[in-house]
Every structure is written in structure tokens, then in C-alpha cells.
Design a protein around this motif. Structure first.
Motif, short mmCIF file in Angstrom:
data_model
loop_
_atom_site.label_atom_id
_atom_site.label_comp_id
_atom_site.label_asym_id
_atom_site.label_seq_id
_atom_site.Cartn_x
_atom_site.Cartn_y
_atom_site.Cartn_z
N ASP A 1 0.86 -1.18 0.00
CA ASP A 1 0.00 0.00 0.00
C ASP A 1 0.90 1.23 0.00
OD1 ASP A 1 -2.34 -1.52 0.17
OD2 ASP A 1 -2.29 -1.53 2.36
N ASP B 1 1.00 4.03 1.67
CA ASP B 1 1.47 4.49 2.99
C ASP B 1 2.53 3.56 3.56
OD1 ASP B 1 -0.21 6.67 2.92
OD2 ASP B 1 -1.77 5.73 4.13
N ASP B 2 2.33 2.26 3.37
CA ASP B 2 3.32 1.29 3.86
C ASP B 2 4.62 1.42 3.08
OD1 ASP B 2 1.48 0.32 5.68
OD2 ASP B 2 0.92 -1.41 4.47
N ALA C 1 6.66 4.37 4.29
CA ALA C 1 7.33 4.10 5.57
C ALA C 1 8.56 3.23 5.38
CB ALA C 1 6.35 3.43 6.54
N ASP D 1 2.51 3.85 15.82
CA ASP D 1 1.93 3.41 14.54
C ASP D 1 3.03 3.06 13.54
OD1 ASP D 1 -0.52 3.93 15.68
OD2 ASP D 1 -1.07 5.53 14.27
N VAL D 2 4.05 3.88 13.47
CA VAL D 2 5.15 3.63 12.54
C VAL D 2 5.91 2.37 12.96
CG1 VAL D 2 7.34 4.50 11.61
CG2 VAL D 2 5.41 6.05 11.93
N ARG E 1 3.79 -0.62 12.15
CA ARG E 1 3.71 -0.79 10.70
C ARG E 1 4.99 -1.42 10.15
NH1 ARG E 1 2.25 4.44 7.24
NH2 ARG E 1 0.40 4.20 8.53
N LEU E 2 6.15 -0.91 10.58
CA LEU E 2 7.42 -1.47 10.10
C LEU E 2 7.61 -2.91 10.55
CD1 LEU E 2 9.82 1.58 10.46
CD2 LEU E 2 8.93 0.58 8.35
N ARG F 1 5.24 -5.14 11.13
CA ARG F 1 4.32 -5.94 10.32
C ARG F 1 4.87 -6.10 8.90
NH1 ARG F 1 0.69 -3.73 7.10
NH2 ARG F 1 0.66 -1.79 8.27
N LEU F 2 5.43 -5.02 8.35
CA LEU F 2 5.94 -5.08 6.99
C LEU F 2 7.21 -5.91 6.89
CD1 LEU F 2 5.24 -1.40 5.99
CD2 LEU F 2 4.06 -3.45 5.15
#
Length: 87
Positions: free
Chosen positions: A17, A19-20, A23, A47-48, A51-52, A54-55
Motif C-alpha cells: 500500500d 502508505d506502507d 514508511a 503506529d510507525v 507498521r514497520l 508488520r511489513l
């Protein structure tokens, strides 16, 4: 093989995505810290960070699958920490 890995990684990052992807690129390509990315994206640091994390997990699995597809058929995977790797 190195070219295959780079191509697989670039493809995986481009499929994220937007946004992902931003980041990931800010952190790994541009070297920004998590607080710096949070400031740029105007989101909480947690959140960052989440997110990182998870990614990294998602991209790790994508890369594992991509590398498994390039492994010679006569090389059997070795099980390490629940993840099959060649070796």
C-alpha cells in the motif's frame, strides 16, 4: 541469484500500500528513524513502529517464497525456527 533477490524485493515493496511503501522507503532507503518517519507522516511513533514490524514480517515471507522458487530442485530445505531455508 543476487539479481533475482533484488528484483523480488523491489517487486514486493512496489506492491505494498502507498502508505506502507513510504514508511519502508523512508526507513530503509533514506535512513530515517522511526520518530522522524512519524513526524513526516504525522502519525504516532507507535503506529510507525508497528507498521514497520508488520511489513518486515510480510516482506520476509514474500522473500522466503521468492527465494524458494529460485532454489535448485535437488536442494532440500532445512527447517530452522519454523522457516524452511536452503542450506
Amino acid at each position: 541469484m543476487e539479481t533475482d533477490v533484488r528484483t523480488a524485493l523491489k517487486t514486493a515493496v512496489m506492491r505494498l500500500d502507498p502508505d506502507d511503501r513510504v514508511a519502508v522507503l523512508l526507513h530503509y532507503a533514506d535512513g530515517l528513524t522511526i520518530p522522524e518517519i512519524a513526524a513526516v507522516l504525522e502519525v504516532p511513533v507507535a503506529d510507525v513502529s508497528g507498521r514497520l514490524e508488520r511489513l518486515r514480517w510480510r516482506l520476509g515471507h514474500v522473500m522466503h517464497d521468492a527465494l524458494a522458487a529460485t532454489r535448485p530442485k535437488d536442494v532440500k530445505p532445512v527447517e530452522r525456527r519454523g522457516i524452511a531455508v536452503s542450506g
